[in-house]
Design a protein around this motif. Structure first.
Motif: not given
Length: 151
Positions: A62-88
């Motif tokens: 399937d093609e990405v619907p044009k109504s969603l805008g430019r495909p590179n405007d999105y960055n979708v995480d498959l799994v939300p991530k949060f990495i602390m700025a300091d740690g092991k």
């Protein structure tokens, strides 16, 4: 077509965070490592995909619907991530040079798709109170948490 007739000490399959850390540790230890992934993107199940990559993964053909805008405007995480700025974890990523292949950046917001709608994940006490994602008691707890973090 290139041949893969070289010898390796280790072959790591997949480019998720765990695989990248293992590959990096083996490489730092002096081993010759071949690191491969079956996907056309890096990151395994925790990848961040453009809209076009996301569409190809879940709606192949399937093609990405044009109504969603430019495909590179999105960055979708498959799994939300949060990495602390300091740690092991950060120390391991730096030690193994995996950071060369990661991109850290602040995001404008996080969103979830629920019951046919896209909702912003609250990032402040006021957003928590207005969010349709949480019950009244959850909103109060989230608001208290945000106020605590801001102080």
């Amino acid at each position: 077509r290139a041949t893969m007739d070289e010898e390796y000490d280790a072959i790591v399959l997949g480019t998720g965070l765990k695989e990248c850390v293992v590959s990096g540790l083996l490489s730092v230890a002096g081993m010759k490592v071949l690191h491969m992934d079956r996907n056309s993107y890096y990151g395994g199940e925790s990848a961040s995909l453009s809209l076009e990559q996301l569409w190809n993964k879940f709606c192949p053909g399937d093609e990405v619907p044009k109504s969603l805008g430019r495909p590179n405007d999105y960055n979708v995480d498959l799994v939300p991530k949060f990495i602390m700025a300091d740690g092991k974890l950060i120390k391991v990523l730096i030690h193994t040079d995996v950071v060369k292949y990661l991109e850290f950046k602040a995001c404008d917001g996080s969103y979830v798709y629920k019951q046919g709608k896209i909702h912003k994940v609250p990032a402040s006490d006021m957003e928590a109170l207005k969010s349709p994602l949480m019950s009244f008691f959850e909103k109060r707890r989230a608001r208290s948490f945000f106020i605590y973090v801001q102080d």
